[in-house]
Enzyme design. Structure first.
Site, PDB file in Angstrom:
ATOM      1  N   CYS A   1       3.597 111.388 116.300  1.00 33.70           N
ATOM      2  CA  CYS A   1       4.806 110.813 115.706  1.00 33.70           C
ATOM      3  C   CYS A   1       5.372 111.870 114.751  1.00 33.70           C
ATOM      4  O   CYS A   1       5.109 113.052 114.920  1.00 33.70           O
ATOM      5  CB  CYS A   1       4.494 109.497 114.988  1.00 33.70           C
ATOM      6  SG  CYS A   1       3.437 109.672 113.546  1.00 33.70           S
ATOM      7  N   ARG A   2       6.090 111.463 113.763  1.00 34.11           N
ATOM      8  CA  ARG A   2       6.694 112.408 112.818  1.00 34.11           C
ATOM      9  C   ARG A   2       5.650 113.016 111.879  1.00 34.11           C
ATOM     10  O   ARG A   2       5.546 114.216 111.739  1.00 34.11           O
ATOM     11  CB  ARG A   2       7.802 111.718 112.014  1.00 34.11           C
ATOM     12  CG  ARG A   2       8.504 112.627 111.029  1.00 34.11           C
ATOM     13  CD  ARG A   2       9.609 111.862 110.263  1.00 34.11           C
ATOM     14  NE  ARG A   2      10.037 112.618 109.122  1.00 34.11           N
ATOM     15  CZ  ARG A   2       9.441 112.584 107.921  1.00 34.11           C
ATOM     16  NH1 ARG A   2       8.406 111.827 107.722  1.00 34.11           N
ATOM     17  NH2 ARG A   2       9.907 113.320 106.944  1.00 34.11           N
TER      18      ARG A   2
END
Length: 123
Positions: A87-88
């Site tokens: 993810c981020r």
């Protein structure tokens, strides 16, 4: 003496059972690159569609962990092969990893997220 030993063993047992158990492998960027280079690994970006479209690791498919149909969409993945996810920053991928391992997937998770990615990026 036996009572002290038994109490010590009981305390250790309680402590061990209270620790968070993860069934997925959380790795650093170096190991993640090694894992996704393998041919039998499915690469999944669990960020939003907007984040994915702004840039993602080449070859990654997008399945947003916060989407209401996340559990349905992961059914397209092969449970016989490892799934590498990111993810981020690493927070959402850990949530996704928990959900995916509960569903029977073998998951490798990038612990520092896309923010740490220093390889090629696809848009």
């Amino acid at each position: 003496m036996k009572i002290k030993y038994l109490l010590t063993m009981l305390a250790l047992s309680i402590l061990m059972s209270c620790q968070a158990q993860t069934d997925f492998k959380s790795v650093d960027i170096k190991e993640f690159k090694i894992e996704i280079a393998k041919t039998d690994v499915q690469l999944v970006d669990v960020r939003t569609v907007k984040e994915y479209s702004e840039g993602h690791i080449p070859g990654a498919m997008n399945i947003d962990v916060n989407a209401p149909d996340f559990e349905e969409k992961i059914k397209v993945l092969d449970k016989k092969e490892n799934v590498a996810i990111y993810c981020r920053s690493g927070r959402r991928s850990k949530i996704a990893a928990e959900k995916m391992t509960a569903a029977g997937f073998k998951v490798i998770e990038l612990n520092t997220g896309f923010l740490s990615w220093d390889g090629a990026v696809e848009k």
